[in-house]
Design a protein around this motif. Structure first.
Motif: not given
Length: 136
Positions: A37-41, A115-122
């Motif tokens: 899974t990837l995380l996007h703002d 893309l949030i490269e860290t995978g961590d929204w916090f």
């Protein structure tokens, strides 16, 4: 099907929607990862999508007496914000054990932010943004 929830944004412990919707209605909350899974703002909250990455979050198990109501509330809130609920395999951080969980992924066609490269929204940038209010 009764599954825990993998949460990665405003539903994580300490964030606005966790305290508003989940606080006191869960029996277990533990750090977890969502591989593949990837995380996007997004507009005040993140979107996860399938991809070659790992998202950091929390595995939340609601109290049995609160489960049906929480499922309905989360489906309504997340569905209105461009998410679809699906079952995925998360990994518990404490022991690496897999745990099948509900997760809300971005629905097809939902506009994604960077893309949030860290995978961590916090950990996406400094500041108190994880606690910002969210419109359901």
């Amino acid at each position: 099907m009764t599954l825990p929830f993998f949460v990665y944004g405003t539903l994580r412990p300490g964030a606005y929607n966790h305290d508003r919707l989940l606080l006191g209605r869960t029996v277990v909350e533990e750090e977890a990862l969502l591989p593949g899974t990837l995380l996007h703002d997004g507009p005040g909250y993140p979107y996860a999508v399938p991809g070659d990455g790992t998202v950091t979050g929390t595995l939340v198990t609601p109290a049995p007496e609160a489960y049906a109501e929480l499922l309905a509330v989360l489906d309504r809130m997340e569905g209105g914000a461009g998410y679809e609920r699906t079952a995925r395999a998360a990994l518990r951080v404490r022991d690496g054990a897999p745990a099948r969980a509900w997760v809300y992924l971005a629905a097809p066609g939902t506009p994604l932010g960077p893309l949030i490269e860290t995978g961590d929204w916090f950990r996406r940038r400094p500041g108190p943004a994880p606690d910002a209010p969210r419109t359901p």
